[in-house]
Design a protein around this motif. Structure first.
Motif, short mmCIF file in Angstrom:
data_model
loop_
_atom_site.label_atom_id
_atom_site.label_comp_id
_atom_site.label_asym_id
_atom_site.label_seq_id
_atom_site.Cartn_x
_atom_site.Cartn_y
_atom_site.Cartn_z
N LEU A 187 0.82 -1.20 0.00
CA LEU A 187 0.00 0.00 0.00
C LEU A 187 0.86 1.26 0.00
O LEU A 187 0.59 2.22 -0.73
N SER A 188 1.96 1.25 0.76
CA SER A 188 2.85 2.42 0.77
C SER A 188 3.55 2.57 -0.57
O SER A 188 3.78 3.69 -1.04
N ARG A 189 3.92 1.46 -1.20
CA ARG A 189 4.52 1.55 -2.54
C ARG A 189 3.55 2.13 -3.55
O ARG A 189 3.93 2.94 -4.40
N LEU A 190 2.28 1.75 -3.47
CA LEU A 190 1.27 2.28 -4.38
C LEU A 190 1.06 3.79 -4.14
O LEU A 190 0.92 4.56 -5.09
N ALA A 191 1.05 4.20 -2.87
CA ALA A 191 0.91 5.63 -2.56
C ALA A 191 2.11 6.41 -3.07
O ALA A 191 1.96 7.51 -3.63
N GLY A 241 3.88 9.85 -9.71
CA GLY A 241 3.21 10.10 -10.99
C GLY A 241 2.58 11.48 -11.03
O GLY A 241 2.65 12.18 -12.06
N LEU A 242 1.94 11.89 -9.92
CA LEU A 242 1.35 13.23 -9.88
C LEU A 242 2.41 14.31 -9.97
O LEU A 242 2.23 15.32 -10.67
N LEU A 243 3.53 14.10 -9.30
CA LEU A 243 4.62 15.07 -9.36
C LEU A 243 5.20 15.16 -10.78
O LEU A 243 5.44 16.27 -11.29
N LEU A 244 5.37 14.03 -11.41
CA LEU A 244 5.88 14.01 -12.79
C LEU A 244 4.90 14.68 -13.75
O LEU A 244 5.31 15.48 -14.61
N ALA A 245 3.62 14.38 -13.60
CA ALA A 245 2.61 15.02 -14.46
C ALA A 245 2.57 16.53 -14.22
O ALA A 245 2.45 17.31 -15.18
#
Length: 129
Positions: A22-26, A32-36
């Motif tokens: 779960l922590s890896r998914l978060a 991904g949000l930071l990259l986008a």
């Protein structure tokens, strides 16, 4: 082959939650949000730079046009105030050229003599200490 009868109740199966997954998914979601967000920011910067480039080019063309217009107006001004043209326009208005007999001189009696400073006569006077 032995099967369990369909009426047989299965015991409840409880799975343990994998907290690391779960922590890896978060972390993956945040990355991904930071990259986008970085891509959106870079795209906005790029389009702003392109827009400023177009505006700069338009202003450069406007400046060149205004400089040409300024040169044209200066040329027209010089042509308008040329002595030969002014003389012809004055004659059209009925003015006549000035004759030498019409020019007067100022009396020297009304002017006062120029005083000479002592420092010019004796340069050592101004340097006394």
């Amino acid at each position: 082959m032995r099967r369990v009868p369909s009426t047989h109740l299965n015991s409840q199966v409880h799975r343990d939650r994998d907290v690391r997954a779960l922590s890896r998914l978060a972390l993956l979601l945040l990355s991904g949000l930071l990259l986008a967000g970085g891509f959106v920011f870079a795209a906005r910067q790029h389009f702003a730079a392109v827009d400023y480039g177009y505006k700069s080019e338009g202003l450069r063309r406007e400046r060149e046009r205004l400089l040409e217009e300024k040169q044209h107006l200066l040329l027209k001004k010089e042509q308008a105030f040329a002595p030969a043209r002014l003389a012809t326009q004055a004659r059209e208005l009925g003015l006549k050229p000035l004759l030498a007999s019409q020019v007067g001189t100022q009396n020297a009696a009304g002017s006062r003599p120029v005083s000479v400073a002592p420092a010019l006569i004796n340069p050592s006077v101004s340097f006394q200490r």
